[in-house]
Enzyme design. Structure first.
Site, PDB file in Angstrom:
ATOM      1  N   SER A   4       0.662  -1.064   0.321  1.00 28.10           N
ATOM      2  CA  SER A   4      -0.301   0.009   0.140  1.00 28.10           C
ATOM      3  C   SER A   4       0.812   1.041   0.033  1.00 28.10           C
ATOM      4  CB  SER A   4      -0.740   0.119   1.076  1.00 28.10           C
ATOM      5  OG  SER A   4      -1.824   0.909   1.174  1.00 28.10           O
TER       6      SER A   4
ATOM      7  N   ASP B 128      -8.831  -6.107  -4.056  1.00 24.99           N
ATOM      8  CA  ASP B 128      -8.486  -5.111  -3.274  1.00 24.99           C
ATOM      9  C   ASP B 128      -9.284  -4.513  -3.690  1.00 24.99           C
ATOM     10  OD1 ASP B 128      -7.527  -2.870  -1.487  1.00 24.99           O
ATOM     11  OD2 ASP B 128      -5.322  -3.355  -2.495  1.00 24.99           O
TER      12      ASP B 128
ATOM     13  N   HIS C 295      -7.068  -6.568  -0.194  1.00 21.17           N
ATOM     14  CA  HIS C 295      -5.974  -5.399   0.369  1.00 21.17           C
ATOM     15  C   HIS C 295      -4.937  -6.202   1.454  1.00 21.17           C
ATOM     16  CE1 HIS C 295      -4.171  -1.470   0.190  1.00 21.17           C
ATOM     17  NE2 HIS C 295      -4.169  -1.326   1.249  1.00 21.17           N
TER      18      HIS C 295
END
Length: 264
Positions: free
Chosen positions: A85, A214, A242
């Site tokens: 991320s 995700d 995610h």
């Protein structure tokens, strides 16, 4: 270094916004059981780092724990860097500063800038495309002194459960909602930074791991970043949300072990 007849390799796992080293607990365990050295830092004002966000003025300050690890590596040692991320941005900064110490950089459904654009471009695009309703109960707030303190962000329980952890166990969802801390995308600081260079950032071999389920950084967005900045290799985990390190740790570990074998 040899362990169990196999050469031990060094893997550094970098967490995303509002998270900490704790988010890697499953994958770190699997990689260590496979015989590798694993370092999992808490970035500034994250995890158990004692600082608070208002004490972290820039993205470089936020990423400094990772940069310090790379600076302290023994001469000749090259590592595998894995960013998740927002951790992809910290990995990118490390690639720019220490390209000779990185055997390969792995972006796990992570923000990946292109050398032709300012570092903030990929973040700006996501924030521009996502309606405010997407963020649900996430809390954003601005400091009175934005030059010294970045805009803060804290993921809310609803956003975490529906957009980040939707395929994770109830136990990991509880862990996540309990341990998340106030973070920041550092948009203002990254928007004023120059693009990462082809000679440094662009010289490191990159593998992107796409997580197809995700809902935060969607598969479409992940593939757009890859189109903008072609990588050495793309791997896909079909049933990962995610938080792939929690929802699909074994599949992710297999990907990382393949990368370690190939690039170190």
């Amino acid at each position: 270094m040899e362990e169990g007849g196999r050469r031990q390799k060094h893997i550094i796992l970098v967490h995303g916004a509002c998270h900490g080293a704790w988010s890697w607990y499953k994958v770190a365990t699997l990689l260590r059981c496979a015989g590798h050295q694993v370092t999992v830092p808490d970035l500034a004002a994250s995890g158990i780092d004692e600082r608070r966000l208002h004490e972290v003025s820039t993205f470089a300050d936020y990423s400094q724990p990772l940069l310090d690890i790379l600076a302290a590596l023994p001469p000749g040692e090259r590592v595998i860097l894995v960013g998740h991320s927002l951790g992809g941005m910290s990995v990118s900064l490390a690639m720019e500063r220490f390209p000779e110490r990185i055997a390969a950089a792995v972006f796990l459904t992570a923000f990946m800038p292109a050398p032709a654009s300012r570092p903030s471009h990929v973040l700006d695009k996501l924030f521009q495309e996502a309606p405010m309703s997407f963020w649900m109960d996430t809390q954003f707030s601005s400091s009175r002194d934005q030059e010294k303190s970045p805009v803060s962000m804290l993921f809310g329980p609803l956003f975490i459960s529906l957009n980040l952890y939707q395929l994770c166990s109830v136990e990991d969802l509880t862990l996540g909602t309990t341990l998340v801390r106030v973070g920041s995308p550092f948009l203002q600081d990254l928007s004023s930074a120059p693009p990462f260079s082809k000679g440094h950032y662009g010289s490191v071999d990159v593998v992107y791991i796409i997580c197809c389920q995700d809902l935060a950084i969607t598969e479409k967005f992940q593939r757009w970043m890859i189109e903008n900045n072609p990588v050495k290799e793309v791997k896909v985990i079909e049933e990962a949300d995610h938080m792939a390190m929690l929802s699909r740790p074994k599949e992710l570990c297999e990907c990382l072990l393949e990368i370690v074998t190939t690039y170190v």
